[in-house]
Design an enzyme around this catalytic site. Structure first.
Site, PDB file in Angstrom:
ATOM      1  N   CYS A 107       1.001  -1.229  -0.143  1.00  0.00           N
ATOM      2  CA  CYS A 107       0.012  -0.144   0.101  1.00  0.00           C
ATOM      3  C   CYS A 107       0.830   1.110  -0.021  1.00  0.00           C
ATOM      4  O   CYS A 107       0.294   2.441  -0.197  1.00  0.00           O
ATOM      5  CB  CYS A 107      -1.023   0.029   1.312  1.00  0.00           C
ATOM      6  SG  CYS A 107      -2.239  -1.543   1.147  1.00  0.00           S
ATOM      7  N   HIS A 248      -3.173   7.393   1.780  1.00  0.00           N
ATOM      8  CA  HIS A 248      -3.602   5.888   1.399  1.00  0.00           C
ATOM      9  C   HIS A 248      -5.128   5.565   2.180  1.00  0.00           C
ATOM     10  O   HIS A 248      -5.352   5.872   3.353  1.00  0.00           O
ATOM     11  CB  HIS A 248      -2.838   5.013   1.851  1.00  0.00           C
ATOM     12  CG  HIS A 248      -3.158   3.433   1.854  1.00  0.00           C
ATOM     13  ND1 HIS A 248      -4.171   2.945   0.773  1.00  0.00           N
ATOM     14  CD2 HIS A 248      -3.102   2.606   2.742  1.00  0.00           C
ATOM     15  CE1 HIS A 248      -4.137   1.903   0.909  1.00  0.00           C
ATOM     16  NE2 HIS A 248      -3.668   1.436   2.036  1.00  0.00           N
ATOM     17  N   ASN A 278     -10.176  -0.099   0.072  1.00  0.00           N
ATOM     18  CA  ASN A 278      -8.709   0.204   0.185  1.00  0.00           C
ATOM     19  C   ASN A 278      -8.373  -0.500  -0.997  1.00  0.00           C
ATOM     20  O   ASN A 278      -8.416  -2.016  -1.164  1.00  0.00           O
ATOM     21  CB  ASN A 278      -8.415  -0.699   1.324  1.00  0.00           C
ATOM     22  CG  ASN A 278      -6.666  -0.585   1.725  1.00  0.00           C
ATOM     23  OD1 ASN A 278      -6.120  -0.456   0.354  1.00  0.00           O
ATOM     24  ND2 ASN A 278      -6.160  -0.961   2.688  1.00  0.00           N
TER      25      ASN A 278
HETATM   26  O1  UT7 Z   1      -3.845  -1.024   3.578  1.00  0.00           O
HETATM   27  C1  UT7 Z   1      -3.122  -1.739   4.742  1.00  0.00           C
HETATM   28  C2  UT7 Z   1      -3.247  -1.037   5.684  1.00  0.00           C
HETATM   29  N1  UT7 Z   1      -4.393  -1.763   6.381  1.00  0.00           N
HETATM   30  C3  UT7 Z   1      -4.853  -1.043   7.414  1.00  0.00           C
HETATM   31  O2  UT7 Z   1      -4.615  -0.008   7.619  1.00  0.00           O
HETATM   32  C4  UT7 Z   1      -5.873  -1.800   8.389  1.00  0.00           C
HETATM   33  C5  UT7 Z   1      -5.671  -1.333   9.552  1.00  0.00           C
HETATM   34  N2  UT7 Z   1      -6.865  -1.506  10.540  1.00  0.00           N
HETATM   35  C6  UT7 Z   1      -8.154  -1.490  10.505  1.00  0.00           C
HETATM   36  O3  UT7 Z   1      -8.445  -0.711   9.687  1.00  0.00           O
HETATM   37  C7  UT7 Z   1      -9.049  -1.994  11.753  1.00  0.00           C
HETATM   38  O4  UT7 Z   1      -8.170  -2.619  12.690  1.00  0.00           O
HETATM   39  C8  UT7 Z   1      -9.957  -3.013  11.134  1.00  0.00           C
HETATM   40  C9  UT7 Z   1     -11.024  -2.203  10.333  1.00  0.00           C
HETATM   41  C10 UT7 Z   1      -9.446  -4.097  10.332  1.00  0.00           C
HETATM   42  C11 UT7 Z   1     -10.614  -3.535  12.358  1.00  0.00           C
HETATM   43  O5  UT7 Z   1     -11.436  -2.564  13.296  1.00  0.00           O
HETATM   44  P1  UT7 Z   1     -11.153  -2.716  14.747  1.00  0.00           P
HETATM   45  O6  UT7 Z   1     -11.709  -1.647  15.304  1.00  0.00           O
HETATM   46  O7  UT7 Z   1      -9.608  -2.686  14.876  1.00  0.00           O
HETATM   47  O8  UT7 Z   1     -11.993  -3.890  15.245  1.00  0.00           O
HETATM   48  P2  UT7 Z   1     -11.317  -5.323  16.152  1.00  0.00           P
HETATM   49  O9  UT7 Z   1     -10.292  -5.887  15.144  1.00  0.00           O
HETATM   50  O10 UT7 Z   1     -10.625  -4.714  17.224  1.00  0.00           O
HETATM   51  O11 UT7 Z   1     -12.453  -5.955  16.448  1.00  0.00           O
HETATM   52  C12 UT7 Z   1     -13.635  -5.412  17.348  1.00  0.00           C
HETATM   53  C13 UT7 Z   1     -14.465  -6.488  17.247  1.00  0.00           C
HETATM   54  C14 UT7 Z   1     -14.216  -7.924  17.761  1.00  0.00           C
HETATM   55  O12 UT7 Z   1     -14.992  -8.609  18.467  1.00  0.00           O
HETATM   56  P3  UT7 Z   1     -14.688  -8.708  19.734  1.00  0.00           P
HETATM   57  O13 UT7 Z   1     -13.692  -9.423  19.923  1.00  0.00           O
HETATM   58  O14 UT7 Z   1     -14.804  -7.074  20.569  1.00  0.00           O
HETATM   59  O15 UT7 Z   1     -16.247  -9.343  20.389  1.00  0.00           O
HETATM   60  C15 UT7 Z   1     -14.060  -8.518  16.303  1.00  0.00           C
HETATM   61  O16 UT7 Z   1     -14.234  -9.790  16.142  1.00  0.00           O
HETATM   62  O17 UT7 Z   1     -15.204  -6.437  16.110  1.00  0.00           O
HETATM   63  C16 UT7 Z   1     -15.322  -7.656  15.411  1.00  0.00           C
HETATM   64  N3  UT7 Z   1     -15.331  -7.683  13.938  1.00  0.00           N
HETATM   65  C17 UT7 Z   1     -16.221  -7.519  13.414  1.00  0.00           C
HETATM   66  N4  UT7 Z   1     -17.637  -7.637  13.608  1.00  0.00           N
HETATM   67  C18 UT7 Z   1     -18.275  -7.416  12.407  1.00  0.00           C
HETATM   68  C19 UT7 Z   1     -13.993  -7.797  13.345  1.00  0.00           C
HETATM   69  N5  UT7 Z   1     -14.298  -7.638  11.923  1.00  0.00           N
HETATM   70  C20 UT7 Z   1     -15.591  -7.425  12.014  1.00  0.00           C
HETATM   71  C21 UT7 Z   1     -16.728  -7.512  10.796  1.00  0.00           C
HETATM   72  N6  UT7 Z   1     -17.851  -7.188  11.173  1.00  0.00           N
HETATM   73  N7  UT7 Z   1     -16.248  -7.363   9.587  1.00  0.00           N
END
Ligand code: UT7
Length: 323
Positions: A107, A248, A278
């Protein structure tokens, strides 16, 4: 930079559609990422095609012909051929004079490509450079992994950089940290195969994209403002001299956090990830092209752009748009 162009597949998948694949909701994806829909390349659609369409527009808008190009750099992590796709684009464009190669920095590819292109121009080696950022990551997404499949989309963006009496690349800062490689991978997994007695090779496959979202998020929010600050310092510019912040397009929350940390007003932010997700190396040139076509970015405007992602790699470039 004298011309831009972009191309995205016609097929789109909105957040509601993703609920048929994984346990998620439009509300979760929208609030956690800002993404509402993404474009996806069909099986028959190639990265070379998308890149060629974007490139033709950029070349025409720069007022040159493909035959004027000296160099083509394709920033991508998802070429049609692992040996590289830049030469196929060169052939499609009939850019017979241009040397062409791929650049892989995930990226961060477009930002790394900008700096690379500028070095060739600064040394006087080349005058007209086509830089493409393109990715079809849908080919490599695990569509059962809700932590990644909601994020990515496909597309291509291109810009033409031309030699000029005054240098329009005002400052940059690039970084890599391979110790954090494991946070975001699309890794080859070898399977041991015996050729003949005593000769063994690894004949395997690439595994789908795997990401530790939390760590990548933390990394981006911390490191991107740092490189922007350094690039501003090397350009001898203060933050209020910036016309546009173009990051990005990974997550709206990352864009908001970086903007707040740098104290840049909201109206200076370019964001289109709601519509495309993305698109990896394509996200910056697609957003740049849209903003130029909409008349937002005008000649002479100063833009700070930053890429970040797998490697881990990250970097910022400050440049002036136009001739
Ligand atoms: O281009 C390369 C660069 N990549 C990035 O910049 C990605 C950077 N990371 C992110 O954008 C975020 O970390 C994500 C969007 C991928 C995830 O968001 P988050 O706020 O960090 O969520 P999380 O992984 O901490 O998950 C929070 C909760 C979890 O549930 P529990 O454990 O709190 O019960 C996940 O299991 O949300 C759950 N979860 C979802 N729920 C519904 C994770 N993905 C999903 C989903 N739908 N798609």
């Amino acid at each position: 930079m004298t011309g831009s162009g972009s191309a995205v597949p016609a097929i789109f998948l909105d957040n509601q559609g993703l609920t048929e694949l994984v346990d998620t909701s439009d509300e979760w994806i929208t609030t956690r990422t800002g993404i509402r829909q993404r474009r996806l390349a069909e099986a028959g659609e190639s990265l070379t095609e998308l890149s060629t369409v974007a490139s033709r527009k950029a070349i025409a808008r720069a007022g040159i012909t493909p035959q004027d190009l000296d160099l083509i750099i394709l920033a991508t992590s998802s070429p049609d051929d692992l040996f590289g796709s830049a030469c196929q684009i060169q052939a499609e464009l009939a850019a017979s004079k241009a040397v062409a190669f791929d650049l892989t920095a995930a990226c961060s590819g477009f930002v790394f490509g900008l700096v690379t292109a500028a070095q060739y121009i600064r040394t006087g080696a080349y005058e007209n450079v086509l830089l493409i950022g393109a990715d079809i990551l849908s080919r490599w997404v695990d569509w059962q992994d809700r932590g990644t499949c909601i994020l990515f989309g496909d597309g291509a963006g291109a810009v033409v950089l031309q030699a000029n009496s005054c240098d329009h690349l005002l400052g940059f800062e690039l970084k890599s940290d391979g110790t954090q490689y494991n946070y975001l991978t699309l890794a080859y997994s070898p399977e041991s195969t015996d050729l003949i007695q005593g000769v063994n090779v690894g004949k395997g496959n690439f595994q789908p994209i795997a990401m530790n979202g939390k760590e990548v998020y933390r990394f981006a929010v911390q490191k991107v403002p740092e490189v922007i600050d350094k690039a501003l310092f090397s350009a001898n510019l203060s933050v209020d001299q910036i016309d546009w912040l173009l990051l990005h397009q990974a997550n709206q929350r990352i864009i908001d956090a970086v903007r707040e940390r740098l104290n840049i007003p909201e109206h200076k932010v370019i964001s289109n990830l709601a519509n495309y997700g993305n698109t990896s190396a394509a996200s910056i040139p697609i957003a740049l092209d849209e903003a130029v076509q909409e008349g937002k970015i005008k000649p002479g405007n100063i833009i700070v752009t930053a890429g970040f992602g797998a490697g881990l790699s990250w970097g910022a470039v400050i440049f002036q748009w136009g001739r």
